[in-house]
Write a protein that holds these residues in place. Structure first.
Motif, PDB file in Angstrom:
ATOM      1  N   ASP A 114       0.856  -1.180   0.000  1.00 60.77           N
ATOM      2  CA  ASP A 114       0.000   0.000   0.000  1.00 60.77           C
ATOM      3  C   ASP A 114       0.899   1.239   0.000  1.00 60.77           C
ATOM      4  O   ASP A 114       1.537   1.545   1.021  1.00 60.77           O
ATOM      5  N   PRO A 115       0.977   1.961  -1.115  1.00 62.55           N
ATOM      6  CA  PRO A 115       1.878   3.120  -1.175  1.00 62.55           C
ATOM      7  C   PRO A 115       1.432   4.272  -0.275  1.00 62.55           C
ATOM      8  O   PRO A 115       2.234   5.168   0.016  1.00 62.55           O
ATOM      9  N   ALA A 116       0.173   4.240   0.165  1.00 70.24           N
ATOM     10  CA  ALA A 116      -0.267   5.269   1.112  1.00 70.24           C
ATOM     11  C   ALA A 116       0.360   5.030   2.486  1.00 70.24           C
ATOM     12  O   ALA A 116       0.557   5.960   3.267  1.00 70.24           O
ATOM     13  N   ARG A 117       0.672   3.765   2.765  1.00 71.53           N
ATOM     14  CA  ARG A 117       1.289   3.428   4.051  1.00 71.53           C
ATOM     15  C   ARG A 117       2.805   3.417   3.962  1.00 71.53           C
ATOM     16  O   ARG A 117       3.498   3.912   4.848  1.00 71.53           O
ATOM     17  N   PHE A 118       3.338   2.858   2.882  1.00 72.90           N
ATOM     18  CA  PHE A 118       4.787   2.751   2.724  1.00 72.90           C
ATOM     19  C   PHE A 118       5.242   3.746   1.657  1.00 72.90           C
ATOM     20  O   PHE A 118       5.087   3.515   0.462  1.00 72.90           O
ATOM     21  N   SER A 119       5.774   4.850   2.121  1.00 72.25           N
ATOM     22  CA  SER A 119       6.217   5.915   1.216  1.00 72.25           C
ATOM     23  C   SER A 119       7.370   6.653   1.870  1.00 72.25           C
ATOM     24  O   SER A 119       7.501   6.662   3.101  1.00 72.25           O
ATOM     25  N   PRO A 120       8.240   7.295   1.081  1.00 74.38           N
ATOM     26  CA  PRO A 120       9.396   7.999   1.653  1.00 74.38           C
ATOM     27  C   PRO A 120       8.956   9.177   2.515  1.00 74.38           C
ATOM     28  O   PRO A 120       7.909   9.796   2.261  1.00 74.38           O
ATOM     29  N   PRO A 121       9.746   9.520   3.521  1.00 72.02           N
ATOM     30  CA  PRO A 121       9.422  10.692   4.341  1.00 72.02           C
ATOM     31  C   PRO A 121       9.763  11.976   3.588  1.00 72.02           C
ATOM     32  O   PRO A 121      10.645  11.999   2.730  1.00 72.02           O
ATOM     33  N   THR A 122       9.072  13.032   3.901  1.00 68.84           N
ATOM     34  CA  THR A 122       9.423  14.329   3.328  1.00 68.84           C
ATOM     35  C   THR A 122      10.676  14.890   3.995  1.00 68.84           C
ATOM     36  O   THR A 122      11.403  15.680   3.392  1.00 68.84           O
ATOM     37  N   ASP A 123      10.922  14.473   5.232  1.00 72.53           N
ATOM     38  CA  ASP A 123      12.079  14.956   5.990  1.00 72.53           C
ATOM     39  C   ASP A 123      12.647  13.772   6.770  1.00 72.53           C
ATOM     40  O   ASP A 123      12.143  13.423   7.832  1.00 72.53           O
ATOM     41  N   LYS A 124      13.706  13.133   6.244  1.00 70.46           N
ATOM     42  CA  LYS A 124      14.237  11.919   6.887  1.00 70.46           C
ATOM     43  C   LYS A 124      14.812  12.192   8.276  1.00 70.46           C
ATOM     44  O   LYS A 124      14.552  11.419   9.205  1.00 70.46           O
ATOM     45  N   PRO A 125      15.603  13.255   8.492  1.00 70.36           N
ATOM     46  CA  PRO A 125      16.070  13.517   9.864  1.00 70.36           C
ATOM     47  C   PRO A 125      14.910  13.656  10.849  1.00 70.36           C
ATOM     48  O   PRO A 125      14.987  13.158  11.984  1.00 70.36           O
ATOM     49  N   ALA A 126      13.831  14.301  10.433  1.00 76.06           N
ATOM     50  CA  ALA A 126      12.672  14.441  11.322  1.00 76.06           C
ATOM     51  C   ALA A 126      12.014  13.089  11.567  1.00 76.06           C
ATOM     52  O   ALA A 126      11.534  12.812  12.678  1.00 76.06           O
ATOM     53  N   ALA A 127      11.987  12.229  10.543  1.00 71.86           N
ATOM     54  CA  ALA A 127      11.418  10.886  10.705  1.00 71.86           C
ATOM     55  C   ALA A 127      12.216  10.093  11.730  1.00 71.86           C
ATOM     56  O   ALA A 127      11.654   9.327  12.518  1.00 71.86           O
ATOM     57  N   LYS A 128      13.525  10.263  11.725  1.00 75.16           N
ATOM     58  CA  LYS A 128      14.371   9.580  12.709  1.00 75.16           C
ATOM     59  C   LYS A 128      14.141  10.138  14.107  1.00 75.16           C
ATOM     60  O   LYS A 128      13.979   9.387  15.075  1.00 75.16           O
ATOM     61  N   ALA A 129      14.114  11.444  14.197  1.00 75.86           N
ATOM     62  CA  ALA A 129      13.931  12.085  15.502  1.00 75.86           C
ATOM     63  C   ALA A 129      12.599  11.704  16.133  1.00 75.86           C
ATOM     64  O   ALA A 129      12.504  11.530  17.354  1.00 75.86           O
ATOM     65  N   ALA A 130      11.569  11.538  15.312  1.00 74.78           N
ATOM     66  CA  ALA A 130      10.245  11.186  15.831  1.00 74.78           C
ATOM     67  C   ALA A 130      10.243   9.827  16.519  1.00 74.78           C
ATOM     68  O   ALA A 130       9.379   9.546  17.357  1.00 74.78           O
ATOM     69  N   LEU A 131      11.208   8.975  16.172  1.00 71.64           N
ATOM     70  CA  LEU A 131      11.315   7.646  16.787  1.00 71.64           C
ATOM     71  C   LEU A 131      12.366   7.611  17.891  1.00 71.64           C
ATOM     72  O   LEU A 131      12.695   6.538  18.411  1.00 71.64           O
ATOM     73  N   GLY A 132      12.903   8.761  18.232  1.00 71.93           N
ATOM     74  CA  GLY A 132      13.923   8.820  19.268  1.00 71.93           C
ATOM     75  C   GLY A 132      15.303   8.433  18.782  1.00 71.93           C
ATOM     76  O   GLY A 132      16.197   8.145  19.585  1.00 71.93           O
ATOM     77  N   LEU A 133      15.496   8.429  17.456  1.00 73.64           N
ATOM     78  CA  LEU A 133      16.789   8.090  16.870  1.00 73.64           C
ATOM     79  C   LEU A 133      17.599   9.360  16.609  1.00 73.64           C
ATOM     80  O   LEU A 133      17.052  10.464  16.564  1.00 73.64           O
ATOM     81  N   ASP A 134      18.883   9.191  16.423  1.00 76.88           N
ATOM     82  CA  ASP A 134      19.778  10.312  16.153  1.00 76.88           C
ATOM     83  C   ASP A 134      19.588  10.762  14.698  1.00 76.88           C
ATOM     84  O   ASP A 134      19.882  10.000  13.774  1.00 76.88           O
ATOM     85  N   PRO A 135      19.116  11.956  14.450  1.00 76.74           N
ATOM     86  CA  PRO A 135      18.872  12.411  13.072  1.00 76.74           C
ATOM     87  C   PRO A 135      20.142  12.464  12.225  1.00 76.74           C
ATOM     88  O   PRO A 135      20.060  12.418  10.994  1.00 76.74           O
ATOM     89  N   ALA A 136      21.307  12.553  12.867  1.00 77.93           N
ATOM     90  CA  ALA A 136      22.557  12.661  12.125  1.00 77.93           C
ATOM     91  C   ALA A 136      23.131  11.302  11.732  1.00 77.93           C
ATOM     92  O   ALA A 136      24.068  11.236  10.929  1.00 77.93           O
TER      93      ALA A 136
END
Length: 354
Positions: free
Chosen positions: A147-169
């Motif tokens: 389902d491409p509505a569910r699995f799609s690239p983030p608009t902002d990958k560092p922010a996607a990482k930060a949202a999960l508590g990961l290091d954006p760098a």
């Protein structure tokens, strides 16, 4: 969604006779809403499914002596032996108005009992060409979709990482799915232990659950990671319902399976724009082409480590593979197309004589 109140609105039954989450269960969960959105009138039956899916009660089986309006029979879409057997009894002994479809993902020779059950089906679906080669009856290849509505690239990958508590760098390589020997989790861990010390800008994520019989296996892997001094960079994050968010945080995906029926994780990664390293099992060779990632022989740790290193160290190649993978997933592996192809098999079964 509440239980189906009027069985006249059900033309297809998708049974799920296993409580524990599995690849088959996941397929039902993802496919049934799409089928209903396309007007296929599918209801589920059995435990282990979310309340968002339409469900029939066990007592509703009594209504199967009557076909729905405009149909000669309902479709019973089985995906396991224990779902084929009762359907054969209901159709052949109780004379209920059913046509039987079976989906096979197995890539091994079937036992005599399974062969017998399959031989009684009105139509058979194989989830890949490799799976079809093991069947001794005619089949239609319908590969799983995403389902491409569910699995799609983030608009902002560092922010996607930060949202999960990961290091954006940090860059992250991921391995998602059940934690067990069959899935090759140990191969991924060993590859990361070999690769990460020389690459401080990379870390690894293992997402998935170890069932009771595999907890010792998981604990041994965690201890190996601790002994290597990498517990803060090889992360065991457990099972998550928002796994699509975890794909968006990845920069590389590794599918190290030793055996697989079909295997959706490379497709989910590709749809999210993530390059893939995968073993040549399941349908992976039919999903991945030269430009979307690297395919290696199963159980070959050296080959997997080398292929992973090649993509870790080549940003341009990795990013190009991610873009090509997304395009390939969208062109060839949409779940709507899977639902439409499955429906054509239903129509084939409806016209079968038995």
């Amino acid at each position: 969604m509440p239980f189906i109140e009027d069985m006249r609105n059900v033309e297809v039954i998708a049974p799920n006779f296993k409580r524990r989450l599995s690849g088959v269960t996941s397929t039902i969960i993802q496919l049934v809403p799409v089928q209903n959105r396309l007007g296929q009138k599918v209801s589920t039956l059995g435990p282990g499914l979310p309340d968002t899916l339409p469900k029939m009660r066990w007592r509703d089986l009594l209504s199967l002596w009557t076909a729905p309006p405009g149909r000669k029979a309902r479709i019973w879409h089985a995906r396991r032996n224990l779902e084929m057997l009762p359907a054969i009894v209901m159709r052949d002994l109780l004379r209920m108005k059913l046509k039987l479809v079976f989906t096979s993902a197995s890539q091994r020779r079937h036992t005599g009992w399974t062969k017998f059950l399959i031989s009684r089906m009105d139509a058979v679906i194989a989830t890949s060409a490799k799976t079809a080669s093991y069947l001794e009856v005619p089949s239609t290849v319908v590969m799983h979709g995403i389902d491409p509505a569910r699995f799609s690239p983030p608009t902002d990958k560092p922010a996607a990482k930060a949202a999960l508590g990961l290091d954006p760098a940090q860059n992250y390589a991921g391995c998602f799915g059940r934690v067990r020997h069959q899935k090759g989790t140990d191969l991924f861990v060993e590859a990361m232990i070999r690769l990460l010390p020389q690459r401080p800008d990379w870390s690894a994520i293992i997402a998935g659950r170890a069932t009771a019989q595999h907890v010792n296996y998981e604990n041994a892997l965690k201890e190996k990671v601790r002994a290597a001094g990498l517990a803060d960079r090889i992360l065991f994050v457990g099972e998550h319902t928002n796994i699509n968010d975890w794909y968006r945080a990845l920069d590389l995906f590794v599918a190290p399976q030793r055996w697989e029926g079909f295997g959706l994780t490379p497709l989910e990664a590709m749809a999210t724009g993530v390059a893939v390293v995968a073993t040549d099992v399941g349908a992976f060779s039919e999903q991945i082409d030269t430009g979307t990632g690297i395919l290696v022989e199963k159980d070959d740790l050296s080959a997997m480590t080398d292929a992973t290193a090649a993509l870790l160290d080549d940003n341009a190649r990795r990013q190009s593979a991610g873009l090509r993978g997304q395009a390939r997933a969208l062109q060839n592996f949409l779940i709507e197309n899977e639902a439409r192809q499955v429906y054509r098999v239903y129509e084939q079964a409806a016209s079968a004589r038995n």
